[in-house]
Each structure stands twice: as structure tokens, then as C-alpha cells.
Motif scaffolding. Structure first.
Motif, short mmCIF file in Angstrom:
data_model
loop_
_atom_site.label_atom_id
_atom_site.label_comp_id
_atom_site.label_asym_id
_atom_site.label_seq_id
_atom_site.Cartn_x
_atom_site.Cartn_y
_atom_site.Cartn_z
N ALA A 172 46.79 44.96 56.17
CA ALA A 172 46.73 43.51 56.37
C ALA A 172 48.12 42.91 56.24
CB ALA A 172 45.78 42.87 55.37
N SER A 173 48.45 41.99 57.14
CA SER A 173 49.76 41.36 57.09
C SER A 173 49.91 40.48 55.86
CB SER A 173 50.00 40.54 58.36
OG SER A 173 48.94 39.61 58.56
N GLN A 174 48.80 40.03 55.29
CA GLN A 174 48.84 39.26 54.06
C GLN A 174 47.48 39.37 53.36
OE1 GLN A 174 49.93 35.15 54.56
NE2 GLN A 174 50.15 34.77 52.38
N THR A 175 47.52 39.72 52.09
CA THR A 175 46.29 39.83 51.30
C THR A 175 46.39 38.87 50.12
OG1 THR A 175 45.96 42.14 51.93
CG2 THR A 175 44.80 41.35 49.98
N VAL A 234 44.92 31.03 53.37
CA VAL A 234 45.36 31.61 54.64
C VAL A 234 44.15 31.78 55.55
CG1 VAL A 234 47.33 32.84 53.64
CG2 VAL A 234 45.10 33.97 53.76
N THR A 235 44.42 32.03 56.81
CA THR A 235 43.37 32.37 57.77
C THR A 235 43.22 33.88 57.80
OG1 THR A 235 43.82 30.42 59.13
CG2 THR A 235 42.68 32.25 60.19
N GLY A 236 41.99 34.35 57.67
CA GLY A 236 41.76 35.80 57.67
C GLY A 236 40.30 36.12 57.41
N ILE A 237 40.05 37.41 57.19
CA ILE A 237 38.70 37.88 56.92
C ILE A 237 38.46 37.84 55.41
CG2 ILE A 237 37.06 39.75 57.21
CD1 ILE A 237 37.96 38.44 59.80
N ILE A 238 37.36 37.20 55.02
CA ILE A 238 37.05 37.08 53.60
C ILE A 238 36.14 38.23 53.18
CG2 ILE A 238 34.98 35.64 53.81
CD1 ILE A 238 36.20 33.96 51.47
N GLY A 239 36.36 38.73 51.98
CA GLY A 239 35.62 39.89 51.51
C GLY A 239 34.36 39.53 50.75
N GLU A 292 30.09 35.90 53.46
CA GLU A 292 30.94 37.06 53.20
C GLU A 292 31.20 37.86 54.48
OE1 GLU A 292 29.67 38.57 48.84
OE2 GLU A 292 27.99 38.24 50.23
N GLY A 293 32.44 38.36 54.58
CA GLY A 293 32.79 39.25 55.68
C GLY A 293 33.12 38.57 56.99
N VAL A 294 33.27 37.24 56.99
CA VAL A 294 33.57 36.53 58.24
C VAL A 294 34.99 35.96 58.16
CG1 VAL A 294 31.14 35.95 58.56
CG2 VAL A 294 32.65 34.32 57.41
N MET A 334 38.03 35.97 42.51
CA MET A 334 36.70 35.52 42.93
C MET A 334 36.35 36.10 44.29
SD MET A 334 37.25 31.57 41.72
CE MET A 334 35.60 31.01 42.11
N VAL A 335 37.35 36.25 45.15
CA VAL A 335 37.18 36.84 46.47
C VAL A 335 38.57 37.18 47.00
CG1 VAL A 335 37.36 34.75 47.90
CG2 VAL A 335 35.82 36.59 48.61
N VAL A 336 38.64 38.06 47.98
CA VAL A 336 39.91 38.47 48.57
C VAL A 336 39.89 38.13 50.06
CG1 VAL A 336 41.47 40.41 49.05
CG2 VAL A 336 40.21 40.32 46.89
N ILE A 337 40.99 37.57 50.53
CA ILE A 337 41.13 37.25 51.95
C ILE A 337 42.27 38.09 52.52
CG2 ILE A 337 41.62 35.44 53.64
CD1 ILE A 337 40.56 33.40 51.69
#
Length: 399
Positions: free
Chosen positions: A58-61, A224-229, A79-81, A247-250
Motif C-alpha cells: 500500500a502506498s500509505q497505511t 486518506v482515501t483507500g480501502i478500509i479494513g 468493512e472492506g470497502v 480502531m481500523v486500518v485504511i
């Protein structure tokens, strides 16, 4: 260059002898020379590419954590979107922080009143009035001294009367000096009180700002814009900055980094192929040289570009990390995928090619049958350096 054609068992060859049967001629029969398929060795201009195992990164986590401690009320995502920068994710109970804000605002109002009172102190005005009264009294006593002095010199009035007038004037002057000192002290005290009141007001306003910031932290937005876990904090839990887990990772997946390791020799080759490779500002000399093959064997439709190399070789593996970047607008790539990077060589170069079917291998040695001028074949050991289509690239042994 040739190889014998494959025959099925029982199928006759060009001499009429079935495959698997003895080709030894009978009495009075001439020997049969088997026919083979031959091909002329030639040199073609091809662009050789190298392939390296790679992995997507990932370019940014971003680990999303609460910046204040409180009770988690709800979350507003699936989740996951894909989530977008500024999108609301969580809501922490704002009630205690709202109360702190109201208390801080009340403190500002009190500090404003204290400052107004300090700025309108009557002590300075009273001291000014006392100074004015002392000045007037001194002026009156000075007039008496000036009027009685010639009378005393002419002995019209007793000397004792004149001396008393002088004494009264000196007392009035001392009283004026005392009132001036009181005025100065009063002014200093008033200025100090005003400064303290102003400082208290500034502190109260800072408390309001701090309370407002904490209240704003109750609503958590996507940084950031990305996929949330996967959600790692359920509503009702107490969350805070001291929690060990987010709480969550993006993961920001567009663009996507693809990293792979290269040997020192490949690094030196890339340094010549890509301008600015060593400085991290590489510019491809031709078409974009980085192609990505996914785990299922399909080729990723977009091409990548060079981004950076690690500062030095890894002592354990002896390789140098290279990072490329690929567009991922469709979201086909996810972090952690295993793939392979194919790097094109610098332009087309002449290479000797032979069909793979013509090459035999025995104990890690490769060889071909070479047809000589007298139409006899001999075995020739060769070395290959990769494939191109259905051909081997011969690096040694053939011209």
C-alpha cells in the motif's frame, strides 16, 4: 540444426519401417538414413526482459485511533470497502466534552468581567484627586509665604507668623510628594491587576479552544482515501489514544507500490538503462519498462514507473529493494499480493535463437545437434540465457 520428429508407435517412417520396429536392414537391403527437420540458426533483434518476484505494498497505511478517551457510540462505514478522505467513520460520546466546553466558556465570561473591573479601578482616580488637592494646598501655602515675606522683612508682622507660614508650606509640599508616591503605587498595582486579568482571560479562551478541539475529536473522519479494513472496536467500548490496537486500518491503494529485489549486477544494468536510477529520479529511455504479471498468470493492463531504490544492499539477501508504482483506479490490486515484475531491456539487441524443441538436456547440460557440411550431425553443447517465445536465447556455443 535439427531434431528427429516424434513418431507414434506403429506409425511407419519415410522408409516404411513402423516406429518401434528395428531399422536394421535385412540381408541385401541398403541402410535407411532417417529424415530429420532442420532449421537454420539465425540472429534476430529482440528486446530481452528479466522477471523478478514482487509483492504489492500500500502506498500509505493509516492506523485510525481515537485522539481522546471516551465511549464509542457508532461507526458509519462498511468493512472492506473504499472510503474517502473526510468521510465520517466513528462517533464518540460528546456529552462530557460538551460540558467541558460550556464550563470553559463560562470561565471566559468571568475573566472578561474581572478585566473590566481591573480596568475601571477607582483607586487611581482617588489618588489623582488627592494629588490635585495636595497641589492646590501647596499653592495656597506658597502664596501665603510670598505675601508674608515682605511684611516680615518690614517688621509689619511678627517673624513668628512668617515662620509658621513657611512651615505650613513645607508640610504641604511633603504631603504632595506623599500623594504622588501613592499615585505611582496605585498605578503600578492597577497595571498589574489588569495584566493578571488579561492573562486569566487569555487562559480561559485557551481552555475554550482546547475543549472545542476535544469535542471535535469525538467525530473521527477518514484521513486518506483507500480501502478500509476490519472493525477492531465495537460500539460501547471505551476507546482512547493509549489503546495498543487501532480502531481500523485504511490502506491507500491508488496508486499501489510494487516492490522487488534485484542483484548487484542487475542494479548496475538498470543504472545504465534508466537515467537517474541511482539518484531516485529515473526516467525510462523508451517505453515504460515495468510490466506486472499477477499470480493467475495474467498481465496487469497498466504499466508501472520507477519510484525509488533502497539506500543499500540487504546484507542477508544480497539484493537491492526497488519500488515501482502502478495505477490502481479499478482496485484490482490489494496490499500483500504476490506477483512478478518484468523489466524490459534497453532496446532491441541481436540474439541467437533456437527452437526449444531442438535442445536436449542431460545432467544440467544443454546441447543441440548441428548439421555439418557433409550432412552429418554432431552434438554441440550450448548455454542459454532465457526464452523468447518458443525459442531459447543462446549465449554461448552457436553463431
Amino acid at each position: 540444426l535439427g531434431c528427429a520428429p516424434e513418431k507414434k508407435k506403429g506409425e511407419p517412417d519415410s522408409s516404411g519401417t513402423p516406429a518401434g520396429a528395428s531399422a536394421t536392414p535385412g540381408a541385401g537391403q541398403p541402410a535407411v538414413i532417417p529424415k530429420v527437420i532442420v532449421a537454420t540458426v539465425e540472429r534476430k533483434d529482440i528486446s530481452v526482459s528479466k522477471e523478478f518476484p514482487a509483492q504489492t505494498v500500500a502506498s500509505q497505511t493509516v492506523d485510525v485511533k481515537a485522539r481522546i478517551s471516551g465511549t464509542l457510540l457508532d461507526f458509519t462505514f462498511r468493512e472492506g470497502v473504499r472510503v474517502y478522505r473526510g468521510q465520517q467513520l466513528f462517533q464518540i460520546d460528546p456529552a462530557p466534552f460538551l460540558a467541558d466546553l460550556r464550563q470553559a466558556e463560562a470561565g471566559v465570561l468571568k475573566a472578561i468581567a474581572d478585566l473590566h473591573q481591573a480596568q475601571n479601578q477607582v483607586d487611581v482616580k482617588r489618588a489623582l484627586a488627592d494629588v490635585a488637592q495636595a497641589k492646590a494646598k501647596l499653592a495656597q501655602q506658597q502664596l501665603d509665604v510670598d505675601r508674608y515675606k515682605p511684611l516680615a522683612q518690614q517688621q509689619i508682622i511678627p517673624q513668628q507668623t512668617f515662620d509658621q507660614t513657611v512651615t505650613n508650606r513645607n508640610v504641604a509640599k511633603a504631603q504632595l510628594d506623599a500623594q504622588l508616591a501613592v499615585l505611582q503605587n496605585t498605578r503600578l498595582s492597577s497595571a498589574s491587576a489588569i495584566a493578571v486579568a488579561q492573562a486569566n482571560l487569555d487562559g480561559a479562551r485557551a481552555q475554550v479552544t482546547s475543549a472545542q478541539i476535544k469535542l471535535n475529536y469525538c467525530t473521527i473522519f477518514a484521513p486518506v482515501t483507500g480501502i478500509i479494513g476490519k472493525l477492531q472496536a465495537d460500539p460501547g467500548n471505551i476507546v482512547g489514544p493509549a489503546d495498543p490496537n487501532p480502531m481500523v486500518v485504511i490502506s491507500q491503494s491508488d496508486p499501489m507500490y510494487v516492490e522487488f529485489g534485484i542483484s548487484e549486477g542487475d542494479y548496475l544494468g538498470f543504472s545504465k538503462q534508466l537515467e537517474g536510477f541511482q539518484s531516485g529520479r529515473a526516467v525510462p529511455t523508451g517505453k515504460v519498462p515495468f510490466k506486472l504479471n499477477l499470480a493467475d498468470g495474467t498481465e496487469y493492463p497498466h504499466r508501472g514507473r520507477f519510484m525509488m531504490t533502497e539506500r543499500g544492499l540487504d546484507n542477508k539477501t544480497g539484493t537491492l529493494l526497488v519500488r515501482t508504482v502502478f495505477p490502481n483506479l479499478e482496485g484490482r490490486l490489494v496490499p500483500g499480493q504476490f506477483a512478478s515484475i518484468r523489466v524490459a531491456a534497453d532496446g532491441a539487441k541481436p540474439q541467437v535463437l533456437v527452437p526449444q524443441i531442438a535442445v536436449t538436456e542431460l545432467q544440467s547440460l544443454q546441447a543441440v545437434y548441428l548439421v555439418g557440411p557433409d550432412r552429418k550431425v554432431e552434438s554441440r553443447t550450448i548455454e542459454t540465457g532465457g526464452t523468447f517465445g518458443e525459442n531459447f536465447i543462446v549465449t554461448k556455443g552457436l553463431k
